[in-house]
Design a protein around this motif. Structure first.
Motif, PDB file in Angstrom:
ATOM      1  N   UNK A 245       0.792  -1.226   0.000  1.00 48.93           N
ATOM      2  CA  UNK A 245       0.000   0.000   0.000  1.00 48.93           C
ATOM      3  C   UNK A 245       0.825   1.279   0.000  1.00 48.93           C
ATOM      4  N   UNK A 246       2.117   1.198   0.243  1.00 47.37           N
ATOM      5  CA  UNK A 246       2.930   2.402   0.337  1.00 47.37           C
ATOM      6  C   UNK A 246       3.356   2.670   1.763  1.00 47.37           C
ATOM      7  N   UNK A 247       4.145   3.729   1.924  1.00 48.61           N
ATOM      8  CA  UNK A 247       4.807   3.965   3.214  1.00 48.61           C
ATOM      9  C   UNK A 247       3.868   4.445   4.322  1.00 48.61           C
ATOM     10  N   UNK A 248       2.741   5.035   3.955  1.00 53.46           N
ATOM     11  CA  UNK A 248       1.847   5.568   4.979  1.00 53.46           C
ATOM     12  C   UNK A 248       1.081   4.438   5.666  1.00 53.46           C
ATOM     13  N   UNK A 249       1.084   4.472   6.996  1.00 51.90           N
ATOM     14  CA  UNK A 249       0.340   3.493   7.782  1.00 51.90           C
ATOM     15  C   UNK A 249      -0.967   4.143   8.219  1.00 51.90           C
ATOM     16  N   UNK A 250      -2.098   3.632   7.784  1.00 49.94           N
ATOM     17  CA  UNK A 250      -3.366   4.292   8.085  1.00 49.94           C
ATOM     18  C   UNK A 250      -3.629   4.353   9.585  1.00 49.94           C
ATOM     19  N   UNK A 251      -4.014   5.552  10.028  1.00 52.76           N
ATOM     20  CA  UNK A 251      -4.348   5.720  11.438  1.00 52.76           C
ATOM     21  C   UNK A 251      -3.218   6.220  12.300  1.00 52.76           C
ATOM     22  N   UNK A 252      -2.049   6.535  11.678  1.00 56.74           N
ATOM     23  CA  UNK A 252      -0.893   6.957  12.472  1.00 56.74           C
ATOM     24  C   UNK A 252      -0.193   8.124  11.807  1.00 56.74           C
ATOM     25  N   UNK A 253       0.226   9.082  12.650  1.00 60.69           N
ATOM     26  CA  UNK A 253       0.844  10.296  12.158  1.00 60.69           C
ATOM     27  C   UNK A 253      -0.206  11.334  11.820  1.00 60.69           C
ATOM     28  N   UNK A 254       0.159  12.592  11.968  1.00 63.31           N
ATOM     29  CA  UNK A 254      -0.772  13.676  11.662  1.00 63.31           C
ATOM     30  C   UNK A 254       0.034  14.901  11.269  1.00 63.31           C
ATOM     31  N   UNK A 255      -0.338  15.523  10.157  1.00 61.09           N
ATOM     32  CA  UNK A 255       0.425  16.667   9.672  1.00 61.09           C
ATOM     33  C   UNK A 255       0.238  17.901  10.541  1.00 61.09           C
ATOM     34  N   UNK A 256      -0.797  17.919  11.354  1.00 57.80           N
ATOM     35  CA  UNK A 256      -1.084  19.088  12.186  1.00 57.80           C
ATOM     36  C   UNK A 256      -0.871  18.811  13.670  1.00 57.80           C
ATOM     37  N   UNK A 257      -1.390  17.704  14.158  1.00 53.65           N
ATOM     38  CA  UNK A 257      -1.332  17.402  15.594  1.00 53.65           C
ATOM     39  C   UNK A 257      -0.052  16.638  15.918  1.00 53.65           C
ATOM     40  N   UNK A 258       0.918  17.349  16.462  1.00 55.51           N
ATOM     41  CA  UNK A 258       2.187  16.760  16.871  1.00 55.51           C
ATOM     42  C   UNK A 258       2.504  17.279  18.269  1.00 55.51           C
ATOM     43  N   UNK A 259       2.976  16.474  19.187  1.00 55.40           N
ATOM     44  CA  UNK A 259       3.269  15.050  19.033  1.00 55.40           C
ATOM     45  C   UNK A 259       2.080  14.125  19.319  1.00 55.40           C
ATOM     46  N   UNK A 260       0.887  14.703  19.542  1.00 57.70           N
ATOM     47  CA  UNK A 260      -0.246  13.834  19.871  1.00 57.70           C
ATOM     48  C   UNK A 260      -1.534  14.416  19.293  1.00 57.70           C
ATOM     49  N   UNK A 261      -2.381  13.560  18.775  1.00 60.29           N
ATOM     50  CA  UNK A 261      -3.735  13.934  18.382  1.00 60.29           C
ATOM     51  C   UNK A 261      -4.571  13.881  19.659  1.00 60.29           C
ATOM     52  N   UNK A 262      -5.124  15.015  20.117  1.00 59.52           N
ATOM     53  CA  UNK A 262      -5.782  15.032  21.430  1.00 59.52           C
ATOM     54  C   UNK A 262      -6.981  14.102  21.547  1.00 59.52           C
ATOM     55  N   UNK A 263      -7.494  13.644  20.423  1.00 60.38           N
ATOM     56  CA  UNK A 263      -8.676  12.783  20.467  1.00 60.38           C
ATOM     57  C   UNK A 263      -8.326  11.328  20.777  1.00 60.38           C
ATOM     58  N   UNK A 264      -7.147  10.908  20.321  1.00 59.22           N
ATOM     59  CA  UNK A 264      -6.794   9.490  20.421  1.00 59.22           C
ATOM     60  C   UNK A 264      -6.657   8.987  21.862  1.00 59.22           C
ATOM     61  N   UNK A 265      -5.919   9.679  22.739  1.00 54.80           N
ATOM     62  CA  UNK A 265      -5.781   9.150  24.104  1.00 54.80           C
ATOM     63  C   UNK A 265      -7.117   8.999  24.827  1.00 54.80           C
ATOM     64  N   UNK A 266      -8.026   9.953  24.613  1.00 54.85           N
ATOM     65  CA  UNK A 266      -9.324   9.871  25.275  1.00 54.85           C
ATOM     66  C   UNK A 266     -10.119   8.666  24.773  1.00 54.85           C
ATOM     67  N   UNK A 267     -10.093   8.442  23.461  1.00 55.80           N
ATOM     68  CA  UNK A 267     -10.819   7.296  22.919  1.00 55.80           C
ATOM     69  C   UNK A 267     -10.228   5.982  23.421  1.00 55.80           C
ATOM     70  N   UNK A 268      -8.905   5.900  23.467  1.00 51.76           N
ATOM     71  CA  UNK A 268      -8.272   4.681  23.959  1.00 51.76           C
ATOM     72  C   UNK A 268      -8.565   4.465  25.443  1.00 51.76           C
ATOM     73  N   UNK A 269      -8.655   5.556  26.194  1.00 54.87           N
ATOM     74  CA  UNK A 269      -9.007   5.432  27.619  1.00 54.87           C
ATOM     75  C   UNK A 269     -10.411   4.851  27.770  1.00 54.87           C
ATOM     76  N   UNK A 270     -11.321   5.279  26.917  1.00 57.12           N
ATOM     77  CA  UNK A 270     -12.690   4.735  26.966  1.00 57.12           C
ATOM     78  C   UNK A 270     -12.712   3.260  26.584  1.00 57.12           C
ATOM     79  N   UNK A 271     -11.878   2.888  25.614  1.00 53.79           N
ATOM     80  CA  UNK A 271     -11.768   1.467  25.264  1.00 53.79           C
ATOM     81  C   UNK A 271     -11.256   0.683  26.469  1.00 53.79           C
ATOM     82  N   UNK A 272     -10.271   1.239  27.174  1.00 56.20           N
ATOM     83  CA  UNK A 272      -9.744   0.578  28.359  1.00 56.20           C
ATOM     84  C   UNK A 272     -10.811   0.387  29.426  1.00 56.20           C
ATOM     85  N   UNK A 273     -11.650   1.404  29.622  1.00 54.98           N
ATOM     86  CA  UNK A 273     -12.729   1.293  30.606  1.00 54.98           C
ATOM     87  C   UNK A 273     -13.708   0.196  30.194  1.00 54.98           C
ATOM     88  N   UNK A 274     -14.063   0.175  28.915  1.00 48.62           N
ATOM     89  CA  UNK A 274     -15.014  -0.835  28.438  1.00 48.62           C
ATOM     90  C   UNK A 274     -14.421  -2.236  28.536  1.00 48.62           C
TER      91      UNK A 274
END
Length: 259
Positions: free
Chosen positions: A138-167
């Motif tokens: 598929x090429x060098x880009x891995x879908x779902x990782x890296x962001x041209x604007x949000x560095x070093x973290x996309x603020x949405x991802x940690x919160x969503x993963x925390x909710x997955x952890x709770x569930x």
């Protein structure tokens, strides 16, 4: 096709049944759903035919909320705002924005679900080989990782993963796709020598994989979510006015590289 059902059987559906004075959606009387079923739960029921509740419903709704908007620089939003200045109606402006969602803008969630499932099937020891095979195809880009604007973290991802952890802690989901997502994140950081954060597509893909969604539905649900932002921006632009707004102010020109 013949007989008295030849017309009615032309379209077959298990989604809706109705007759004068009665509407049944997925086997539930519409009046019993109104006022008792949240919109996210209704989306799930209509699309999958199953009911969703508790921590699983909370996860699904969180994924829908997280992806509603990413500003006028997002192609889908920009297109809707430009369309709103061209004399078309609000629904046409929304359709213009939604039609911008494709493999590159809007498709990464579907691709990430597919990648997660391949890694899940290969097992933990197969992560590197599966990731390498994916990039080779598929090429060098891995879908779902890296962001041209949000560095070093996309603020949405940690919160969503925390909710997955709770569930997962409540036994509502397995949590293994969140582990896969974090393992990919670690592998990419190791390869590149810097953080490669999971982005909104990777995080919502974790949720959709945990909920057992087929990969294409991740893209469909993203479109539903982003349509909220598209509507908001198209309406805002309609209220602001403006005529034939292009992607840049009129004082800026394009580069002509012809002869």
């Amino acid at each position: 096709m013949s007989g008295t059902n030849d017309v009615s059987d032309w379209w077959r559906t298990s989604i809706i049944d109705m007759e004068p004075g009665r509407i049944s959606l997925r086997g539930h009387a519409v009046q019993d759903l109104i006022g008792t079923t949240g919109f996210a739960e209704m989306i799930w029921l209509m699309v999958t035919g199953d009911r969703i509740s508790g921590p699983r419903a909370k996860l699904f709704e969180a994924a829908l909320v997280a992806a509603v908007d990413h500003g006028p620089q997002a192609p889908s939003i920009a297109a809707a705002r430009m369309a709103a200045t061209c004399g078309i109606g609000l629904q046409s402006a929304m359709a213009t924005g939604l039609n911008m969602l494709g493999d590159v803008h809007g498709g990464a969630g579907e691709q990430a679900v597919e990648l997660y499932r391949r890694i899940d099937g290969a097992g933990h020891d197969g992560l590197v080989a599966t990731l390498d095979a994916w990039r080779q195809h598929h090429g060098k880009f891995v879908p779902g990782f890296g962001h041209r604007f949000h560095k070093p973290v996309d603020p949405r991802a940690p919160r969503l993963l925390a909710l997955v952890g709770e569930a997962a802690g409540q036994g509502a989901v397995s949590g293994r796709f969140a582990e896969i997502g974090r393992a990919i994140e670690s592998r990419l950081a190791e390869e590149r020598g810097k953080p490669v954060p999971m982005n909104i597509d990777g995080a919502t893909a974790v949720i959709y994989a945990e909920l057992g969604c087929p990969a294409p539905l991740a893209r469909g649900f993203f479109g539903l979510s982003r349509s909220v932002g598209i509507l908001a921006h198209a309406w805002e632009q309609t209220e602001q006015g403006g005529r034939n707004k292009g992607p840049t102010p009129p004082g800026y020109r394009w580069t002509y590289d012809g002869g």
